[in-house]
Design a protein around this motif. Sequence first.
Motif, PDB file in Angstrom:
ATOM      1  N   ILE A   1      12.367  22.425  -5.427  1.00  0.00           N
ATOM      2  CA  ILE A   1      12.707  23.513  -4.494  1.00  0.00           C
ATOM      3  C   ILE A   1      13.897  24.305  -5.032  1.00  0.00           C
ATOM      4  O   ILE A   1      13.924  25.532  -4.987  1.00  0.00           O
ATOM      5  N   LEU A   2      14.864  23.602  -5.589  1.00  0.00           N
ATOM      6  CA  LEU A   2      16.083  24.265  -6.071  1.00  0.00           C
ATOM      7  C   LEU A   2      15.952  24.803  -7.499  1.00  0.00           C
ATOM      8  O   LEU A   2      16.862  25.431  -8.019  1.00  0.00           O
ATOM      9  N   GLY A   3      14.811  24.524  -8.134  1.00  0.00           N
ATOM     10  CA  GLY A   3      14.617  24.999  -9.508  1.00  0.00           C
ATOM     11  C   GLY A   3      15.377  24.184 -10.531  1.00  0.00           C
ATOM     12  O   GLY A   3      15.473  24.572 -11.701  1.00  0.00           O
ATOM     13  N   ILE A   4      15.905  23.028 -10.128  1.00  0.00           N
ATOM     14  CA  ILE A   4      16.614  22.163 -11.096  1.00  0.00           C
ATOM     15  C   ILE A   4      15.563  21.465 -11.970  1.00  0.00           C
ATOM     16  O   ILE A   4      15.778  21.194 -13.143  1.00  0.00           O
ATOM     17  N   MET A   5      14.390  21.223 -11.359  1.00  0.00           N
ATOM     18  CA  MET A   5      13.289  20.624 -12.116  1.00  0.00           C
ATOM     19  C   MET A   5      12.188  21.669 -12.274  1.00  0.00           C
ATOM     20  O   MET A   5      11.786  22.301 -11.298  1.00  0.00           O
ATOM     21  N   ILE A   6      11.725  21.833 -13.504  1.00  0.00           N
ATOM     22  CA  ILE A   6      10.629  22.769 -13.767  1.00  0.00           C
ATOM     23  C   ILE A   6       9.347  22.129 -13.237  1.00  0.00           C
ATOM     24  O   ILE A   6       9.073  20.972 -13.566  1.00  0.00           O
ATOM     25  N   PRO A   7       8.548  22.849 -12.423  1.00  0.00           N
ATOM     26  CA  PRO A   7       7.312  22.243 -11.902  1.00  0.00           C
ATOM     27  C   PRO A   7       6.404  21.850 -13.068  1.00  0.00           C
ATOM     28  O   PRO A   7       6.266  22.602 -14.028  1.00  0.00           O
ATOM     29  N   SER A   8       5.845  20.658 -12.998  1.00  0.00           N
ATOM     30  CA  SER A   8       5.020  20.156 -14.103  1.00  0.00           C
ATOM     31  C   SER A   8       4.222  18.956 -13.625  1.00  0.00           C
ATOM     32  O   SER A   8       4.558  18.326 -12.622  1.00  0.00           O
ATOM     33  N   ASP A   9       3.178  18.617 -14.380  1.00  0.00           N
ATOM     34  CA  ASP A   9       2.407  17.405 -14.049  1.00  0.00           C
ATOM     35  C   ASP A   9       3.260  16.171 -14.323  1.00  0.00           C
ATOM     36  O   ASP A   9       3.041  15.108 -13.771  1.00  0.00           O
ATOM     37  N   GLN A  10       4.191  16.319 -15.270  1.00  0.00           N
ATOM     38  CA  GLN A  10       5.018  15.174 -15.656  1.00  0.00           C
ATOM     39  C   GLN A  10       6.212  15.094 -14.717  1.00  0.00           C
ATOM     40  O   GLN A  10       7.352  15.164 -15.162  1.00  0.00           O
ATOM     41  N   ALA A  11       5.931  15.011 -13.442  1.00  0.00           N
ATOM     42  CA  ALA A  11       7.007  15.079 -12.470  1.00  0.00           C
ATOM     43  C   ALA A  11       7.713  13.732 -12.343  1.00  0.00           C
ATOM     44  O   ALA A  11       7.521  12.840 -13.160  1.00  0.00           O
ATOM     45  N   PHE A  12       8.508  13.623 -11.309  1.00  0.00           N
ATOM     46  CA  PHE A  12       9.335  12.430 -11.145  1.00  0.00           C
ATOM     47  C   PHE A  12       8.487  11.163 -11.058  1.00  0.00           C
ATOM     48  O   PHE A  12       8.763  10.162 -11.699  1.00  0.00           O
ATOM     49  N   ILE A  13       7.472  11.233 -10.205  1.00  0.00           N
ATOM     50  CA  ILE A  13       6.519  10.119 -10.135  1.00  0.00           C
ATOM     51  C   ILE A  13       5.424  10.494 -11.122  1.00  0.00           C
ATOM     52  O   ILE A  13       4.694  11.458 -10.911  1.00  0.00           O
ATOM     53  N   ARG A  14       5.284   9.725 -12.192  1.00  0.00           N
ATOM     54  CA  ARG A  14       4.386  10.146 -13.271  1.00  0.00           C
ATOM     55  C   ARG A  14       3.194   9.204 -13.329  1.00  0.00           C
ATOM     56  O   ARG A  14       2.412   9.129 -12.412  1.00  0.00           O
ATOM     57  N   LYS A  15       3.048   8.432 -14.426  1.00  0.00           N
ATOM     58  CA  LYS A  15       1.854   7.583 -14.554  1.00  0.00           C
ATOM     59  C   LYS A  15       1.981   6.264 -13.798  1.00  0.00           C
ATOM     60  O   LYS A  15       1.023   5.748 -13.247  1.00  0.00           O
ATOM     61  N   GLY A  16       3.191   5.687 -13.880  1.00  0.00           N
ATOM     62  CA  GLY A  16       3.416   4.435 -13.159  1.00  0.00           C
ATOM     63  C   GLY A  16       2.691   3.245 -13.744  1.00  0.00           C
ATOM     64  O   GLY A  16       2.201   2.382 -13.016  1.00  0.00           O
ATOM     65  N   LYS A  17       2.590   3.194 -15.080  1.00  0.00           N
ATOM     66  CA  LYS A  17       1.910   2.070 -15.740  1.00  0.00           C
ATOM     67  C   LYS A  17       2.900   1.372 -16.677  1.00  0.00           C
ATOM     68  O   LYS A  17       3.801   2.007 -17.214  1.00  0.00           O
ATOM     69  N   ALA A  18       2.640   0.086 -16.897  1.00  0.00           N
ATOM     70  CA  ALA A  18       3.433  -0.634 -17.892  1.00  0.00           C
ATOM     71  C   ALA A  18       2.678  -0.571 -19.220  1.00  0.00           C
ATOM     72  O   ALA A  18       1.455  -0.705 -19.246  1.00  0.00           O
TER      73      ALA A  18
ATOM     74  N   ASP B   1       0.838  -1.194   0.000  1.00  0.00           N
ATOM     75  CA  ASP B   1       0.000   0.000   0.000  1.00  0.00           C
ATOM     76  C   ASP B   1       0.881   1.256   0.000  1.00  0.00           C
ATOM     77  O   ASP B   1       0.665   2.196  -0.766  1.00  0.00           O
ATOM     78  N   HIS B   2       1.878   1.237   0.854  1.00  0.00           N
ATOM     79  CA  HIS B   2       2.835   2.348   0.940  1.00  0.00           C
ATOM     80  C   HIS B   2       3.563   2.560  -0.385  1.00  0.00           C
ATOM     81  O   HIS B   2       3.902   3.688  -0.755  1.00  0.00           O
ATOM     82  N   LEU B   3       3.777   1.458  -1.125  1.00  0.00           N
ATOM     83  CA  LEU B   3       4.548   1.523  -2.377  1.00  0.00           C
ATOM     84  C   LEU B   3       3.674   1.770  -3.607  1.00  0.00           C
ATOM     85  O   LEU B   3       4.190   1.841  -4.724  1.00  0.00           O
ATOM     86  N   SER B   4       2.356   1.886  -3.414  1.00  0.00           N
ATOM     87  CA  SER B   4       1.484   2.070  -4.584  1.00  0.00           C
ATOM     88  C   SER B   4       1.718   3.446  -5.193  1.00  0.00           C
ATOM     89  O   SER B   4       2.138   4.381  -4.512  1.00  0.00           O
ATOM     90  N   ILE B   5       1.431   3.570  -6.472  1.00  0.00           N
ATOM     91  CA  ILE B   5       1.665   4.843  -7.165  1.00  0.00           C
ATOM     92  C   ILE B   5       0.828   5.956  -6.522  1.00  0.00           C
ATOM     93  O   ILE B   5       1.289   7.093  -6.401  1.00  0.00           O
ATOM     94  N   GLU B   6      -0.374   5.622  -6.064  1.00  0.00           N
ATOM     95  CA  GLU B   6      -1.230   6.638  -5.429  1.00  0.00           C
ATOM     96  C   GLU B   6      -0.556   7.156  -4.158  1.00  0.00           C
ATOM     97  O   GLU B   6      -0.494   8.360  -3.916  1.00  0.00           O
ATOM     98  N   SER B   7      -0.042   6.233  -3.330  1.00  0.00           N
ATOM     99  CA  SER B   7       0.645   6.673  -2.109  1.00  0.00           C
ATOM    100  C   SER B   7       1.886   7.475  -2.462  1.00  0.00           C
ATOM    101  O   SER B   7       2.177   8.487  -1.832  1.00  0.00           O
ATOM    102  N   PHE B   8       2.615   7.014  -3.491  1.00  0.00           N
ATOM    103  CA  PHE B   8       3.855   7.692  -3.871  1.00  0.00           C
ATOM    104  C   PHE B   8       3.587   9.136  -4.295  1.00  0.00           C
ATOM    105  O   PHE B   8       4.360  10.034  -4.000  1.00  0.00           O
ATOM    106  N   LYS B   9       2.478   9.337  -5.014  1.00  0.00           N
ATOM    107  CA  LYS B   9       2.173  10.692  -5.498  1.00  0.00           C
ATOM    108  C   LYS B   9       1.987  11.655  -4.338  1.00  0.00           C
ATOM    109  O   LYS B   9       2.240  12.844  -4.462  1.00  0.00           O
ATOM    110  N   ASN B  10       1.513  11.125  -3.199  1.00  0.00           N
ATOM    111  CA  ASN B  10       1.291  11.996  -2.034  1.00  0.00           C
ATOM    112  C   ASN B  10       2.398  11.879  -1.000  1.00  0.00           C
ATOM    113  O   ASN B  10       2.249  12.360   0.120  1.00  0.00           O
TER     114      ASN B  10
END
Length: 343
Positions: free
Chosen positions: A291-308, A271-280
């Motif tokens: 925070i450091l501005g190295i990544m531009i804020p976007s919906d396509q963030a580090f944790i994205r869709k999580g589907k095969a 449960d802790h490892l589910s994509i839904e939990s990860f997103k939050n």
Amino acid sequence: MGSENFPFEIEDLEAGLAKKLMECFTGEVTGYVRVGPKKYFFPQKYKEEAAKIYNMPIKRDDVFVTSYPRSGTTWTQELVWMVANDLDYEKSNAIPLTERYPFLEFSICVHPENKKKFIEENSHSKENLELLEAVTQPGTDQLAVAPSPRFIKSHMPLSLLPPSLLDKAKMVYVARDPRDVAVSFYHLNKVMRTQGYTGDFKTYWNYFIQDLHHWAPYFDHLKEAWEKRDHPNLLFLFYEELSKDLPASVRRVAKFFGKEYSDEQIERLCDHLSIESFKNNKSVNYDVMKILGIMIPSDQAFIRKGKAGGWRDYFDEEMTQQAEKWIEDNLKDTDLRFPHLNH
Ligand code: A3P
């Protein structure tokens, strides 16, 4: 190049090709290198780190999580950390994954000109500047003072890591269908200013399969780990297996670390490892980069869709066939097979 401390040649990528690449990968402004017989591709800053990484002292309780980028590294890191740390949810929530796992070679992706920019942009906050210094410091320096047991994230292929690594430490390697990897990495390349990709997916894909991309060639990377899959200190996982049956993968990881957990404990961990939990979960979503501005804020963030299998939305008929042939050609000389494909 090549020295007694580092056995492989490091060649500069031909200037014309480098220029062309840097036009759409704006995070690099000097050039690229190719390393050793497999011609692993890196930004030029790798030259400064190659021998340090190859010769880093390994400790018997080190734990490496390695992969080609976007193969489920973060997912595997949290899984491994939780299993190895007796399911310590409190500590996992309190300490960001980036702090629990120094990223061995991230510094090679931060061009000095970019670093200057990041310092200027963060000059209003002493805390940010310290954070910036910490994440852009070479991983080998971070690890030299890290307490044991050390958990280490790396996308380096085995041949560029210390040769004695598997004799001493444990490694969990995770692999994923390269088509999903390419789509996922394309999105990350657009939002990470260290890569600063400005082109379209088709152009990206073509560079990817020509091995003109960070940490490529993709298949050599996988094969090096696959060849060691029966080594007692290496556990080889597939993203698609985690996706299909996470509890089974958790059990494999637990066995690898000599841990035993009840069905209830495994259920809670999944449960802790589910994509839904990860997103939050602020601890795993690489907030530090935003925070450091190295990544531009976007919906396509580090944790994205999580589907095969999401690649299908991005590939036209020509690319689909090209991909099939590329995969088939690269699997000819190996018994590596993706568990979700009918090869
Ligand atoms: P997508 O971009 O296809 O969604 P890495 O950590 O190696 O960079 O891999 C990132 C990929 O793993 C992303 O894939 C991300 O969404 C996916 N991922 C991360 N956490 C996940 C989770 N808990 N479950 C499933 N997929 C996850």
